[in-house]
Design an enzyme around this catalytic site. Structure first.
Site, PDB file in Angstrom:
ATOM      1  N   SER A  95       4.081  11.127   3.307  1.00 47.46           N
ATOM      2  CA  SER A  95       4.143  10.214   1.919  1.00 47.46           C
ATOM      3  C   SER A  95       2.592  10.771   1.082  1.00 47.46           C
ATOM      4  CB  SER A  95       3.867   8.754   2.404  1.00 47.46           C
ATOM      5  OG  SER A  95       4.076   7.992   0.984  1.00 47.46           O
ATOM      6  N   SER A  96       2.013  11.762   1.640  1.00 48.33           N
ATOM      7  CA  SER A  96       1.002  12.352   1.157  1.00 48.33           C
ATOM      8  C   SER A  96       1.363  13.641  -0.119  1.00 48.33           C
ATOM      9  CB  SER A  96      -0.069  12.894   2.145  1.00 48.33           C
ATOM     10  OG  SER A  96      -1.009  13.733   1.529  1.00 48.33           O
TER      11      SER A  96
END
Lengths: 203, 203
Positions: free
Chosen positions: B15-16
């Site tokens: 999710s980065s």
């Protein structure tokens, strides 16, 4: 005759290590692209209240890394750095002195700003101390008594508070923070992007 | 025959956004210096509990800047980026699938990891969805039912939790996070320092 390009805005806190690193580089970088730089001292303590952020070095895990990263980034940039024994420090005296000098002699303010940064981040001097700030200015030829009177007054305090409010109104939340033609860049690690923006007029 | 140099460790959360940007660059960078890369998926949600940190984009002032900076950093690196409509997302299914694949076929895991990142940050696909994760793997030739069974079991959950604990024990608090011969680098903006470290063996 073409109109000269607008100056770059450079926001910094005197207690910010990455601000120090950027301060040593920003004027030369801007000059390569025909730009001047307006220096704006701010107080991160005030912006932290707005964002809920805290000094890097107090965060678990991140804190230990940060000091290491600052030291390595200084070496990467070819600059001296000694992590201060007192960190962070309140920097309102230095910021106010900078503002007052900058209104009168920007080049002298620049020399003062760099002298304060080097005192703190190279020689581990306590720049939160009023007498120390006055001594640094006096060493550059500023009249000590005049500056002492200015810093004791309310006018310069109101002025710095208004400058910090204005910075936050522009979106500034950290140091260094740079605007090039309205484009915001946060961090000394964004100088390569700043350079490309200056070279290409955006990307 | 000289012993091959140790692999680089690359920690990332699916999710980065900055993790995605680094994932697109790290193998090629390492290969230029004769290094391979070990990919380690982590869960920032777990590390955030240890550090008290929160997702960048929810912080006042910093949040708005961050999305802008991610998009600009992608352009700076020559990579496509579309900020996802759901952000951040839980990524445990993708991380567990990566770990299981990586134990068996690292090259396939690498292809899966990049496919997940591109689905999320280029095509705005909801990669938190288990079926979506299975579909991405199946598209690369992985047996869907086998992987589905693995992800439903407790073993892979315990394994990912242990991997995240180990990462934190090494000092990992963000994504991307890179170790070169024990030296820690946080952020895609540290890739130039990683490169110099690889080239010079430290600086």
């Amino acid at each position: 005759m073409p109109r000269p390009a607008a100056p770059i805005d450079f926001y910094f806190d005197f207690s910010s290590p990455y601000g120090y690193l950027a301060a040593e580089k920003i004027d030369e970088l801007a000059a390569r692209y025909g730009r001047s730089v307006l220096w704006h001292p701010i107080l991160l303590g005030v912006t932290f209240k707005a964002t809920g952020l805290v000094p890097l070095t107090v965060i678990p895990l991140k804190g230990a890394y940060s000091v290491h990263d600052i030291e390595r980034s200084a070496r990467y940039l070819g600059l001296p750095y000694t992590h201060p024994s007192g960190f962070p420090l309140p920097t309102q005296h230095a910021a106010r002195a900078f503002l007052w000098l900058n209104d009168r002699k920007p080049a002298l303010a620049r020399a003062f700003g760099l002298a304060v940064y080097r005192a703190y981040f190279v020689d581990d001097v306590n720049i939160s101390d009023l007498g120390t700030v006055l001594n640094i200015a006096a060493g550059l030829g500023v009249d000590r008594d005049t500056l002492s009177g200015v810093l004791a007054g309310s006018e310069i305090k109101t002025r710095l508070a208004a400058e910090v409010d204005l910075a936050m109104a522009r979106g500034v939340f950290g140091s260094p923070f740079i605007f090039v033609d309205g484009e915001a860049f946060w961090g000394v690690d964004r100088l390569p992007q700043v350079e490309r923006w200056l070279a290409e007029g955006g990307f």
